[in-house]
Motif scaffolding. Structure first.
Motif, PDB file in Angstrom:
ATOM      1  N   LEU A  47       0.859  -1.179   0.000  1.00  0.00           N
ATOM      2  CA  LEU A  47       0.000   0.000   0.000  1.00  0.00           C
ATOM      3  C   LEU A  47       0.902   1.238   0.000  1.00  0.00           C
ATOM      4  O   LEU A  47       1.674   1.434   0.931  1.00  0.00           O
ATOM      5  CB  LEU A  47      -0.910  -0.019   1.227  1.00  0.00           C
ATOM      6  CG  LEU A  47      -2.062   0.968   1.245  1.00  0.00           C
ATOM      7  CD1 LEU A  47      -3.137   0.505   2.201  1.00  0.00           C
ATOM      8  CD2 LEU A  47      -1.624   2.364   1.581  1.00  0.00           C
ATOM      9  N   TYR A 101      -7.047   3.279  -2.461  1.00  0.00           N
ATOM     10  CA  TYR A 101      -5.640   3.074  -2.163  1.00  0.00           C
ATOM     11  C   TYR A 101      -4.905   2.885  -3.476  1.00  0.00           C
ATOM     12  O   TYR A 101      -5.430   2.264  -4.404  1.00  0.00           O
ATOM     13  CB  TYR A 101      -5.417   1.815  -1.319  1.00  0.00           C
ATOM     14  CG  TYR A 101      -6.030   1.845   0.052  1.00  0.00           C
ATOM     15  CD1 TYR A 101      -5.722   2.845   0.958  1.00  0.00           C
ATOM     16  CD2 TYR A 101      -6.912   0.847   0.449  1.00  0.00           C
ATOM     17  CE1 TYR A 101      -6.279   2.850   2.229  1.00  0.00           C
ATOM     18  CE2 TYR A 101      -7.472   0.843   1.714  1.00  0.00           C
ATOM     19  CZ  TYR A 101      -7.152   1.851   2.597  1.00  0.00           C
ATOM     20  OH  TYR A 101      -7.705   1.859   3.853  1.00  0.00           O
ATOM     21  N   MET A 103      -1.881   0.821  -4.701  1.00  0.00           N
ATOM     22  CA  MET A 103      -1.030  -0.282  -4.270  1.00  0.00           C
ATOM     23  C   MET A 103      -0.131  -0.697  -5.423  1.00  0.00           C
ATOM     24  O   MET A 103      -0.466  -0.509  -6.587  1.00  0.00           O
ATOM     25  CB  MET A 103      -1.879  -1.460  -3.806  1.00  0.00           C
ATOM     26  CG  MET A 103      -2.732  -1.143  -2.599  1.00  0.00           C
ATOM     27  SD  MET A 103      -3.451  -2.626  -1.908  1.00  0.00           S
ATOM     28  CE  MET A 103      -4.290  -1.940  -0.487  1.00  0.00           C
TER      29      MET A 103
END
Length: 128
Positions: A47, A101, A103
């Protein structure tokens, strides 16, 4: 609890109103939320960044962006999970949050945008 799955990455969020830290008379409502990220994919991910959209019924949209989550950029092997707690303040007792997010798949460096599902922030001022 709400859940979303993006490319095998499952994100679940559960929000709680913190009555003892809130002051409705001063338009101050405190919410905490627990996020659990589960890696059901076949690749190791990290992440890197987060972006939140925070909607408050008494205010305009607020965007919060930054590296990692609560000071960490966790690496998740296939089958592992990472959970953390965070919070936000609203002027009203009603709002919602959603986000994403960024990632990275560590094998090939490919970036993946993972959905954080929308969840409600509703003040519960009365005891059950």
């Amino acid at each position: 609890m709400v859940t979303a799955i993006t490319e095998g990455i499952k994100v679940s969020v559960e929000a709680t109103y913190q009555k003892e830290f809130s002051n409705p008379g001063q338009h101050h409502h405190v919410f905490t939320y627990k996020v659990t990220i589960e890696n059901h994919s076949a690749f190791t991910i990290q992440l890197l960044k987060r972006k939140w959209e925070i909607f408050d019924a008494a205010a305009s949209l607020k965007i919060v962006e930054g590296d990692g989550v609560v000071g960490q950029q966790p690496v998740l092997e296939p089958g592992s999970c990472h959970a953390y707690m965070s919070g936000c303040n609203l002027k009203s007792g009603m709002g919602k949050m959603r986000g994403k997010y960024t990632m990275e798949k560590l094998l090939d460096g490919k970036l993946v945008t993972v959905v954080i599902p929308e969840f409600q922030l509703i003040a519960t001022i009365f005891d059950n």
